[in-house]
Design an enzyme around this catalytic site. Structure first.
Site, PDB file in Angstrom:
ATOM      1  N   ILE A  75      55.730  44.371  44.816  1.00 61.86           N
ATOM      2  CA  ILE A  75      56.138  43.350  45.949  1.00 61.86           C
ATOM      3  C   ILE A  75      56.149  42.056  45.610  1.00 61.86           C
ATOM      4  O   ILE A  75      55.098  41.557  45.138  1.00 61.86           O
ATOM      5  CB  ILE A  75      55.366  43.880  47.237  1.00 61.86           C
ATOM      6  CG1 ILE A  75      55.958  42.877  48.319  1.00 61.86           C
ATOM      7  CG2 ILE A  75      54.089  43.661  47.292  1.00 61.86           C
ATOM      8  CD1 ILE A  75      55.558  43.162  49.804  1.00 61.86           C
ATOM      9  N   ALA A  76      57.299  41.262  45.770  1.00 62.92           N
ATOM     10  CA  ALA A  76      57.185  39.883  45.578  1.00 62.92           C
ATOM     11  C   ALA A  76      58.130  39.182  46.471  1.00 62.92           C
ATOM     12  O   ALA A  76      59.324  39.977  46.667  1.00 62.92           O
ATOM     13  CB  ALA A  76      57.474  39.420  44.170  1.00 62.92           C
ATOM     14  N   GLU A 109      47.307  49.299  44.357  1.00 63.83           N
ATOM     15  CA  GLU A 109      46.324  48.416  43.648  1.00 63.83           C
ATOM     16  C   GLU A 109      46.617  46.934  43.782  1.00 63.83           C
ATOM     17  O   GLU A 109      47.748  46.794  43.794  1.00 63.83           O
ATOM     18  CB  GLU A 109      46.397  49.052  42.091  1.00 63.83           C
ATOM     19  CG  GLU A 109      45.694  50.181  41.784  1.00 63.83           C
ATOM     20  CD  GLU A 109      46.816  51.067  41.705  1.00 63.83           C
ATOM     21  OE1 GLU A 109      48.169  50.832  41.944  1.00 63.83           O
ATOM     22  OE2 GLU A 109      46.539  52.348  41.595  1.00 63.83           O
ATOM     23  N   ASN A 114      43.807  38.320  43.639  1.00 72.07           N
ATOM     24  CA  ASN A 114      44.890  38.059  44.423  1.00 72.07           C
ATOM     25  C   ASN A 114      44.716  37.626  45.861  1.00 72.07           C
ATOM     26  O   ASN A 114      45.162  38.820  46.683  1.00 72.07           O
ATOM     27  CB  ASN A 114      46.074  38.873  43.900  1.00 72.07           C
ATOM     28  CG  ASN A 114      47.470  38.684  44.497  1.00 72.07           C
ATOM     29  OD1 ASN A 114      47.942  37.600  45.063  1.00 72.07           O
ATOM     30  ND2 ASN A 114      48.320  39.356  43.920  1.00 72.07           N
ATOM     31  N   TYR A 121      47.634  42.482  52.859  1.00 72.48           N
ATOM     32  CA  TYR A 121      47.445  43.660  53.089  1.00 72.48           C
ATOM     33  C   TYR A 121      46.334  43.929  54.134  1.00 72.48           C
ATOM     34  O   TYR A 121      46.546  44.695  55.290  1.00 72.48           O
ATOM     35  CB  TYR A 121      47.019  44.422  51.918  1.00 72.48           C
ATOM     36  CG  TYR A 121      47.918  44.443  50.831  1.00 72.48           C
ATOM     37  CD1 TYR A 121      49.266  44.797  51.189  1.00 72.48           C
ATOM     38  CD2 TYR A 121      47.562  44.197  49.604  1.00 72.48           C
ATOM     39  CE1 TYR A 121      50.284  44.759  50.059  1.00 72.48           C
ATOM     40  CE2 TYR A 121      48.642  43.868  48.411  1.00 72.48           C
ATOM     41  CZ  TYR A 121      50.003  44.254  48.808  1.00 72.48           C
ATOM     42  OH  TYR A 121      50.793  44.278  47.858  1.00 72.48           O
TER      43      TYR A 121
END
Ligand code: COA
Length: 172
Positions: A75-76, A109, A114, A121
């Protein structure tokens, strides 16, 4: 700005790979994406676009659905568009699509350093369920394994007001 979320296609890959380059220590290659898009029936890759004439690609998410599990692989968000709820919208979209497919949990993961992603999340209800030591071979970092079982709560979340108007179009 309105957001439009739809399935990723090979035609999106120039824009996806441009974001990929500066977003990850070891970016995925075009071949990796092409293989997933063309050959992997478990792939559910989506892009988030500015729903205006230019249709600028603002972010993407790559998931694999295996039985009742959805595994988020990537995801970015485009750098200059971060902090506006785009990743959150893509994860809400993922929860909605997953529920429609009978998925019961989402797992992923994340690099233990990060913080932006971990915050993202945690905000959405993911819980730590494991640690994979030295999982990332490029930096030697550990991976936190995070999971979400309450898909309904994530799916029911409101998408940020300035993105919300196009949510009907988000479900394709
Ligand atoms: C992680 C990433 C996808 C977040 O995308 P984004 O579109 O900016 O995220 P959102 O705007 O939807 O943020 C939602 C929540 O995430 C958390 N968050 C996002 N960026 C954050 C940051 N820089 N610092 C702290 N928390 C952050 C916050 O809780 C935020 O909610 P809030 O705005 O109410 O505080 C983006 O920073 C990115 O592309 N990073 C590089 C790629 C990457 O690391 N991907 C994750 C792989 S596991």
């Amino acid at each position: 700005m309105k957001l439009h979320i739809r399935q990723m296609t090979p035609a999106d890959l120039d824009e996806v790979l441009a974001i990929e380059q500066y977003s990850f220590p070891t970016p995925w290659t075009r071949t990796v994406y092409e293989n997933d898009l063309k050959n992997n029936p478990r792939s559910r890759f989506f892009v988030a676009l500015n729903d205006s004439e230019d249709g600028e690609l603002l972010g993407y998410i790559g998931n694999w659905v295996i039985e009742d599990e959805c595994h988020i692989g990537t995801i970015a968000t485009k750098r200059e568009m971060r902090g506006r709820g785009i990743a959150e919208a893509m994860l809400i979209h993922t929860a909605r699509m997953s529920l429609a497919e009978g998925v019961t949990y989402i797992i992923l993961e994340v690099r233990e350093n990060n913080f932006a992603a971990i915050n993202l999340y945690k905000k959405l209800g993911f819980k730590r369920v494991g640690l994979r030591r030295g999982y990332y071979r490029d930096t030697g970092e550990n991976a936190l394994l995070l999971a979400l079982h309450d898909l309904e709560s994530l799916a029911a979340r409101d998408i940020a007001p300035f993105l919300a108007q196009t949510e009907e179009k988000a479900v394709e």
